[in-house]
Design an enzyme around this catalytic site. Sequence first.
Site, short mmCIF file in Angstrom:
data_model
loop_
_atom_site.label_atom_id
_atom_site.label_comp_id
_atom_site.label_asym_id
_atom_site.label_seq_id
_atom_site.Cartn_x
_atom_site.Cartn_y
_atom_site.Cartn_z
N HIS A 49 0.77 -1.27 0.03
CA HIS A 49 0.00 -0.13 0.18
C HIS A 49 0.77 1.11 0.00
CE1 HIS A 49 -3.32 2.82 1.48
NE2 HIS A 49 -4.03 1.98 1.03
N PHE A 50 1.30 1.63 -0.97
CA PHE A 50 1.45 1.20 -2.39
C PHE A 50 2.95 0.91 -2.71
CE2 PHE A 50 -2.59 3.51 -2.31
CZ PHE A 50 -3.30 2.46 -2.74
#
Length: 150
Positions: A49-50
């Site tokens: 993420h991410f």
Amino acid sequence: MMMDTREIMEVLPHRYPLLLADRILEIELGKRIVGLKNVSANEPYFQGHFPGFPLMPGVYILEAMAQVGGILMIKSLGLEIGKYAIVFAGIDDARFKKPVYPGDQLLLELEVISLKKALSKMKGKATVDGQIVAEAILYAAARELKDLKR
């Protein structure tokens, strides 16, 4: 009343990687609490993420708020340490205003709206460097740990 991580772990059943409160800076029993979460680049959720653009997921910000609020509930209601867990009962008006990055220090402030073992309601605010990153109304209930087992 301040608390460090060791003292927090005496009150909350959470452990790594889901313990999201590093320090309690202020407690006014029955009224408010201020906690701190140091957001490390080593947090496990940053892997996905991410990749290449790490952002703290909003649900983790809410969980950090809830854990700090849980400490206030346990302490204010005089619940027996190690016997109770504070569980989410609802969230209203959650808003995410700014992203939270590795290296940020998340200040978590919760004010009691109503405080009861069966259902408490608190207004939560998370800030980084004095800027609001998230806000929500959180509902929580105290449950005996033995009742949470299958």
